[in-house]
Structures are given as C-alpha cells and as structure tokens.
Design an enzyme around this catalytic site. Sequence first.
Site, PDB file in Angstrom:
ATOM      1  N   HIS A  35       0.930  -1.094   0.161  1.00 38.25           N
ATOM      2  CA  HIS A  35       0.122   0.092   0.004  1.00 38.25           C
ATOM      3  C   HIS A  35       0.925   1.258  -0.143  1.00 38.25           C
ATOM      4  CE1 HIS A  35      -3.435  -2.603   0.736  1.00 38.25           C
ATOM      5  NE2 HIS A  35      -2.763  -3.118   1.743  1.00 38.25           N
ATOM      6  N   CYS A  36       1.748   1.203  -0.807  1.00 41.39           N
ATOM      7  CA  CYS A  36       2.819   2.448  -1.130  1.00 41.39           C
ATOM      8  C   CYS A  36       2.667   3.053  -2.243  1.00 41.39           C
ATOM      9  CB  CYS A  36       4.144   1.740  -0.760  1.00 41.39           C
ATOM     10  SG  CYS A  36       5.627   2.829  -0.998  1.00 41.39           S
ATOM     11  N   GLY A  37       3.105   4.192  -2.444  1.00 41.06           N
ATOM     12  CA  GLY A  37       3.289   5.043  -3.895  1.00 41.06           C
ATOM     13  C   GLY A  37       4.223   4.248  -4.641  1.00 41.06           C
ATOM     14  N   PHE A  38       5.049   3.554  -4.241  1.00 41.15           N
ATOM     15  CA  PHE A  38       6.110   2.933  -5.068  1.00 41.15           C
ATOM     16  C   PHE A  38       5.615   1.664  -5.542  1.00 41.15           C
ATOM     17  CE2 PHE A  38       8.940   5.815  -2.786  1.00 41.15           C
ATOM     18  CZ  PHE A  38       9.098   6.514  -3.644  1.00 41.15           C
ATOM     19  N   THR A  39       4.442   0.917  -4.781  1.00 39.09           N
ATOM     20  CA  THR A  39       4.015  -0.481  -5.038  1.00 39.09           C
ATOM     21  C   THR A  39       4.055  -0.574  -6.547  1.00 39.09           C
ATOM     22  OG1 THR A  39       2.752  -0.486  -2.954  1.00 39.09           O
ATOM     23  CG2 THR A  39       2.087  -2.268  -4.556  1.00 39.09           C
TER      24      THR A  39
END
Length: 163
Positions: A35-39
């Site tokens: 659940h990360c912007g980098f996922t």
Amino acid sequence: MTSFYQLSATSLSGQQIAMADYAGKLVLVVNTASHCGFTPQYAGLEALYKKYAAQGLVVLGFPCNQFGKQEPGGADDISRTCYINYGVSFPMFEKVDVNGAAAHPLFRYLKDALPGVLGGRIKWNFTKFLVGCDGKPLKRFAPISTPEKIETAIITALKNPGE
C-alpha cells in the site's frame, strides 16, 4: 564477517531459503509494501526478472511494515497483491523489519556493506540492493530509482560477474 551466502530467510509460504541457493546469480533484494506509492514498481521488478532471469538475475522481495504501516496484512494479503495484482513470479519472503533492533540479518548485512545516505538506515519501501554473482553487495538504489532506471546497472553486472 558474515557473507551473503551464509544468510537465510523464510519464504512467504513458510520455507527456509538459504541465500547460498542463489550462488552464481545476480540478486536484487528489495524491501516492498503493498500500500505504498512505489507499489507499482512490482510490475517493473517483474519485467526485469522475466527479461534477465535466463542470464542469471533473481529478484527477492521482502515485505516490510515499518514505513507508514504500508504492509499491514499477513501472507495471504501480500500474496494477493504480489501474485494476483502484479503477476509477480520472483521469490517473495515473509514480512521483515529492515531497520532497528529487530532488523532481519540480511538487511543488517546489506546496510553495513552499502550504508547509503542515511548511514545504516533504510529510508523507505522499495530500497533496492544489487548483490553480485560472487555474493558481494554492489550497489544500493533509493526507493525513487525505478526498476527501469537500474536496468543499466543490472546489464553491467551480468556482463561483468566478477566486478
């Protein structure tokens, strides 16, 4: 001092995996989160893995919940994100800590070998460590370094496995 090949970790399915199993391979170790912007980097990591696996690249994903609680789920949740949402086929491991007293020995080793700008700490999810075919840590990449941006380093390391 411990070497990369003396370390081990538990796979997402619960099996103990020795890093020695990857001897002779170029290994990209990544701390991940669902659940990360980098996922979305999962897709790029999978593309690199598929493109270079036959030449000796293996990507190892290590979910971590230490940054913004962005990996809150268990193995089933992580599996859904990796395998179903992003089609990941590279090895995924159980959730680990990468910083602090409970940091996994693999990440302690990699941070000691390649300290980065924060000294011995990992800044965020999707920090990447490239380990040479001889087991020596080669390079560390920041979370903002997309898989596409590190492809040149992978190509170079595959062409020069002893450097």
